[in-house]
Design a protein around this motif. Structure first.
Motif, PDB file in Angstrom:
ATOM      1  N   TYR A  18      56.323  38.300  39.880  1.00 17.14           N
ATOM      2  CA  TYR A  18      55.611  37.667  41.003  1.00 17.14           C
ATOM      3  C   TYR A  18      56.465  36.581  41.654  1.00 17.14           C
ATOM      4  N   GLY A  31      47.130  40.055  51.588  1.00 18.87           N
ATOM      5  CA  GLY A  31      45.930  39.317  51.214  1.00 18.87           C
ATOM      6  C   GLY A  31      45.252  38.628  52.382  1.00 18.87           C
ATOM      7  N   GLY A  60      44.692  33.038  39.644  1.00 24.71           N
ATOM      8  CA  GLY A  60      45.618  34.013  40.227  1.00 24.71           C
ATOM      9  C   GLY A  60      45.548  33.927  41.738  1.00 24.71           C
ATOM     10  N   PRO A  63      49.437  32.685  47.057  1.00 26.91           N
ATOM     11  CA  PRO A  63      49.777  31.616  48.005  1.00 26.91           C
ATOM     12  C   PRO A  63      48.562  30.871  48.550  1.00 26.91           C
ATOM     13  N   ASP A  81      47.852  29.742  39.239  1.00 27.05           N
ATOM     14  CA  ASP A  81      48.573  31.008  39.260  1.00 27.05           C
ATOM     15  C   ASP A  81      49.710  30.951  38.248  1.00 27.05           C
ATOM     16  N   SER A 122      43.784  39.616  40.805  1.00 24.16           N
ATOM     17  CA  SER A 122      44.732  38.851  39.995  1.00 24.16           C
ATOM     18  C   SER A 122      44.585  39.130  38.504  1.00 24.16           C
ATOM     19  N   LEU A 126      46.446  42.143  33.375  1.00 25.75           N
ATOM     20  CA  LEU A 126      46.090  41.771  31.994  1.00 25.75           C
ATOM     21  C   LEU A 126      45.853  43.022  31.161  1.00 25.75           C
TER      22      LEU A 126
HETATM   23  C1  SAM Z   1      48.133  40.654  44.083  1.00 24.29           C
HETATM   24  S1  SAM Z   1      48.389  38.926  43.882  1.00 24.29           S
HETATM   25  C2  SAM Z   1      46.820  38.277  44.481  1.00 24.29           C
HETATM   26  C3  SAM Z   1      46.954  36.841  44.889  1.00 24.29           C
HETATM   27  C4  SAM Z   1      45.717  36.239  45.553  1.00 24.29           C
HETATM   28  N1  SAM Z   1      44.563  36.273  44.671  1.00 24.29           N
HETATM   29  C5  SAM Z   1      45.434  36.922  46.857  1.00 24.29           C
HETATM   30  O1  SAM Z   1      44.394  37.568  46.973  1.00 24.29           O
HETATM   31  O2  SAM Z   1      46.262  36.824  47.754  1.00 24.29           O
HETATM   32  C6  SAM Z   1      48.203  38.730  42.123  1.00 24.29           C
HETATM   33  C7  SAM Z   1      48.387  37.283  41.688  1.00 24.29           C
HETATM   34  O3  SAM Z   1      47.951  37.157  40.342  1.00 24.29           O
HETATM   35  C8  SAM Z   1      48.856  36.314  39.667  1.00 24.29           C
HETATM   36  N2  SAM Z   1      48.766  36.610  38.226  1.00 24.29           N
HETATM   37  C9  SAM Z   1      49.137  37.732  37.562  1.00 24.29           C
HETATM   38  N3  SAM Z   1      48.897  37.601  36.253  1.00 24.29           N
HETATM   39  C10 SAM Z   1      48.359  36.363  36.086  1.00 24.29           C
HETATM   40  C11 SAM Z   1      47.921  35.616  34.952  1.00 24.29           C
HETATM   41  N4  SAM Z   1      47.979  36.101  33.703  1.00 24.29           N
HETATM   42  N5  SAM Z   1      47.426  34.379  35.152  1.00 24.29           N
HETATM   43  C12 SAM Z   1      47.371  33.838  36.395  1.00 24.29           C
HETATM   44  N6  SAM Z   1      47.788  34.483  37.508  1.00 24.29           N
HETATM   45  C13 SAM Z   1      48.274  35.734  37.349  1.00 24.29           C
HETATM   46  C14 SAM Z   1      50.207  36.648  40.262  1.00 24.29           C
HETATM   47  O4  SAM Z   1      51.178  35.645  40.038  1.00 24.29           O
HETATM   48  C15 SAM Z   1      49.841  36.826  41.731  1.00 24.29           C
HETATM   49  O5  SAM Z   1      49.937  35.622  42.442  1.00 24.29           O
END
Ligand code: SAM
Length: 222
Positions: A18, A31, A60, A63, A81, A122, A126
């Protein structure tokens, strides 16, 4: 009460991935909610339901697009995030809002401290063994009546991604059927509030094809 969640084995790879895509994510306006009226409707209903209940955490947040949208709807919202580069963008783009670097698996949220929690596309990285404990930690952090709003990709199985937004990545996208995810929310002790299903989107000149999507809202019983 705090909670303890298993840390995914690939967490550092996901974080680095990411970090690599963050600049393109912002440049490509991924997004963006402007062309997504049904998603805005879900966020609007969530905001209306939880506004009076306490702070909201956007887990998560990337930006910070949705964090800022919810702040505009009057919520006391902050974002966390995994990716420092995503958080750097969030802080730059939304300097009035609070953002922190943390994994969904390592938040140690206090019991009954939040009116709402958001997992907006986000949580799909997992592992299947980890997501139930993360959802349970969110459920415990909600005040009675507080809501969790989750949006994610629909499907069966896992996709190993090696390139996203024009950059090399190493992550697994775990697809979920809405009823499976609803089952996990129920196992976490939450009651269903709403379910919004969005069908697959065909490719357009300006955007790639997307699989089906779902948004689920669930509440901690009063
Ligand atoms: C597809 S982006 C979505 C970002 C935002 N929610 C949006 O809608 O624009 C996925 C986000 O989840 C974050 N992410 C992934 N695994 C995560 C974790 N274990 N804990 C926190 N954030 C996580 C990534 O860094 C990324 O910013």
């Amino acid at each position: 009460m705090c909670d303890s969640v298993e840390q995914p084995a690939d967490l550092q790879l996901v974080r680095a991935s990411y970090d690599r895509v963050a600049d393109n994510y912002v440049a490509m306006n991924v997004g963006d909610l402007v062309p997504a009226p049904w998603l805005r409707a879900a966020l609007g209903a969530f905001a209306e339901d939880v506004r009076a209940l306490g702070p909201v955490l956007d887990v998560g947040c990337g930006p910070g697009t949705v964090t800022a949208h919810l702040a505009g709807l009057g919520l006391d919202v902050s974002g966390v995030d995994l990716s420092p580069r995503m958080i750097a963008h969030a802080r730059r783009l939304h300097p009035a809002l609070r953002f922190a670097i943390a994994s969904a698996t390592d938040l140690h949220l206090a019991e009954a401290s939040l009116g709402g929690v958001l997992g907006w596309w986000s949580l799909f990285n997992l592992p299947r063994t980890v997501l139930p404990d993360v959802l349970a930690s969110f459920a415990r952090a909600l005040v009675p009546g507080g809501q969790l709003l989750v949006g994610t990709h629909v499907g069966d199985g896992d996709i190993e991604r090696t390139e996203v937004y024009g950059m090399p990545v190493t992550w697994t996208t775990h697809l979920w059927q809405p009823q499976q995810l609803a089952g996990l929310l129920s196992q976490a002790g939450l009651q269903p509030v709403a379910e919004l299903r969005l069908p697959p989107t065909p490719a357009a000149p300006s955007a790639p094809a997307l699989p089906a999507q779902v948004v689920l809202a669930a509440r901690r019983p009063s």
